[in-house]
Design an enzyme around this catalytic site. Structure first.
Site, PDB file in Angstrom:
ATOM      1  N   ASP A  78     106.508  12.261  46.695  1.00 33.89           N
ATOM      2  CA  ASP A  78     107.928  12.594  46.755  1.00 33.89           C
ATOM      3  C   ASP A  78     108.145  14.088  46.935  1.00 33.89           C
ATOM      4  O   ASP A  78     107.252  14.904  46.700  1.00 33.89           O
ATOM      5  CB  ASP A  78     108.641  12.109  45.490  1.00 33.89           C
ATOM      6  CG  ASP A  78     108.066  12.736  44.224  1.00 33.89           C
ATOM      7  OD1 ASP A  78     106.823  12.788  44.089  1.00 33.89           O
ATOM      8  OD2 ASP A  78     108.849  13.191  43.365  1.00 33.89           O
ATOM      9  N   GLU A 145     106.758  12.266  41.131  1.00 37.95           N
ATOM     10  CA  GLU A 145     106.239  13.325  40.269  1.00 37.95           C
ATOM     11  C   GLU A 145     107.331  14.315  39.895  1.00 37.95           C
ATOM     12  O   GLU A 145     107.403  14.791  38.758  1.00 37.95           O
ATOM     13  CB  GLU A 145     105.097  14.054  40.985  1.00 37.95           C
ATOM     14  CG  GLU A 145     104.395  15.120  40.148  1.00 37.95           C
ATOM     15  CD  GLU A 145     104.984  16.511  40.331  1.00 37.95           C
ATOM     16  OE1 GLU A 145     104.563  17.427  39.593  1.00 37.95           O
ATOM     17  OE2 GLU A 145     105.871  16.694  41.190  1.00 37.95           O
TER      18      GLU A 145
END
Length: 484
Positions: A78, A145
């Site tokens: 991400d 994350e």
């Protein structure tokens, strides 16, 4: 075709360019998960999505290297979705537009996603290369994350089989990270019954143009926090113009220093000009206090339609006091490493409107006792305003191991390839290494990466000439991994 596809090494840049075409903001990673599974199928390596939404890949050893220790290459899929105020970019549907300037790769009006797209691109390069020599390699590309290390926290035990973990999420070439801070999310909330607006006028006050930044890597640089600067104005406005708070929206990511905040204030019509003067005075004060740091400060007012409801006076005053009192920034440096931040907090997000108030903070520390201390301190601050506080998403720090075998191998190769000594240190930014180590405590761990600056902001940029030496170091290390 994007011009970055022509950069070297092609193994990294072509994969990174492909990643920029796949929307992957935190919380919306379905498209990149499928992209990675399709990639693995195309290049002929084993891959699957685990129950946590992580993508795991496995590549067998080159013939003759089967007895080497197994290496886990790890990055996160991400990216932080930040964009310029005038950008119409939709992170859930639109590709990132890149351009090259003065030896750096930038994005047009948005974050670039090199955090941690370059780590993912390097993993893809390793997986597809048929000529590299290496022992068994696993890859773990984690989900979300940036918003709470959810993929790492939910990683199943027993899924991985590696002896060595090489995290590819550090952001300075020539630096090997062997320790990082832990963190905890602090969320304080309050529900209130709005009252009718009996004021004559309403003004929206906007503060924007601040640098923002990474709340771990750049928390010690003295950058302005939009929420903390806004509360100074709001407190003055309430005291000097009888203003009333209707709404407050500041910041949008826990791990990003907020660069923008907006409030709507209702007030007597004859006090509007006084409020405008207070805003201008505060703008000048910010420019003076942050001279050399904040260069593009915009602090301005615009008259708006009267909101129907306001925050009750007592609750308004309590919220303003709590926000004013809330600690933001560095609390302590590491005594034995005085150049590294030990403990900090980031007053990241404030949302107050329509009967609900929410304040969200990310606190970090490399010490568990100090992490607990700062969390309790902030909980106490907001409890005095009648708010309920929830602690969540806690992850531990990563204790340094200066005798690490993989660290010493990387230092040796770096010296051979560059003629220089590498820097070895612990970082204040949180890394997933600590979470993975809690589930796989036997792994030998190090974090490395090429150089990128200003992650989590629209100024994010990647230094082109660090990609090739990073790739050479990574591939040489894989070839020289010791036997089991």
């Amino acid at each position: 075709m994007s011009e970055i596809r022509n950069l070297q090494p092609a193994a990294i840049w072509q994969n990174f360019d492909d990643l920029t075409q796949i929307p992957r903001p935190s919380g919306h990673v379905e498209k990149v998960q499928q992209f990675l599974l399709d990639f693995a199928k195309r290049v002929g390596v084993e891959a699957f999505k685990d129950p946590a939404g992580n993508i795991v890949m496995r590549k067998p050893a080159t013939p003759g290297y089967e007895n080497r220790k197994t290496v886990l290459l790890q990055a996160h899929m991400d990216m932080v979705p930040q964009k310029a105020p005038d950008s119409t970019h939709n992170f859930e549907t639109d590709p990132i537009e890149t351009y090259i300037e003065d030896g750096w790769v930038h994005a047009k009006g948005t974050t670039l996603g090199s955090d941690d797209g370059m780590g993912v691109a390097a993993i893809m390069g390793i997986m597809e290369d048929k000529n590299l020599k290496h022992g068994p390699v696993e890859a773990l590309i984690t989900r979300d994350e940036e918003t709470g290390m959810y993929g790492a926290n939910e990683l199943p035990e027993g899924e991985l089989h590696s002896d060595i973990l090489m995290n590819l999420d550090s952001e300075l070439w020539g630096k090997f990270v062997i320790g990082s801070a832990g963190g905890i999310d602090i969320t304080s909330t309050l529900e209130y019954k709005p009252v009718d607006n009996d004021q004559e006028a309403a003004v929206k006050v906007t503060l924007k143009g601040l640098r923002g930044g990474h709340s771990g890597l750049e928390i010690n640089e003295g950058r302005a926090n939009a929420n903390k600067e806004m509360v100074r104005l709001v407190r003055k406005a309430v005291a000097e113009t009888d203003a009333r708070l209707a709404s407050w929206h500041g910041g949008n990511m826990r791990n990003a220093i907020p660069f923008k905040a907006e409030v709507v204030l209702a007030l007597p019509k004859e006090e509007v000009e006084t409020l405008k003067s207070l805003v201008e005075e505060q703008r000048i004060a910010i420019e003076d206090e942050f001279r050399g740091i904040e260069k593009d400060v915009e602090f301005f007012t615009e008259e708006v339609d009267k909101p129907a409801e306001l925050v009750p006076v007592e609750i308004q005053d309590n919220l303003i006091d709590a926000i004013f009192a809330c600690h933001n920034g560095v609390i302590r440096m590491i005594p034995s490493y005085p150049e590294v931040v030990e403990t900090s907090s980031n007053l990241a997000i404030i949302d107050i409107e329509a009967g609900k108030a929410a304040i969200k903070i990310l606190a970090r520390s490399s010490r568990e006792d100090m992490k607990e201390y700062v969390a309790t301190m902030l909980e106490s601050c907001f409890s005095m305003a009648g708010m309920k506080t929830e602690l969540s998403g806690s992850y531990g720090g990563w204790d340094p191991n200066p005798d690490s075998e993989i660290l010493n191998l990387l230092k040796k190769i770096y010296k051979e390839q560059t003629g220089q000594e590498a820097t070895v240190q612990a970082d204040h930014a949180g890394l997933e290494c600590s979470v993975i180590l809690s589930k796989y405590p036997g792994m030998d761990v190090v974090s490395l990466g090429p150089t990128l600056l200003s992650p989590h902001t629209t100024s994010e940029r990647f230094k082109i000439d660090t990609a090739e030496p990073f790739w050479k170091l990574l591939t040489a290390a894989l070839e020289q991994i010791p036997e089991k």
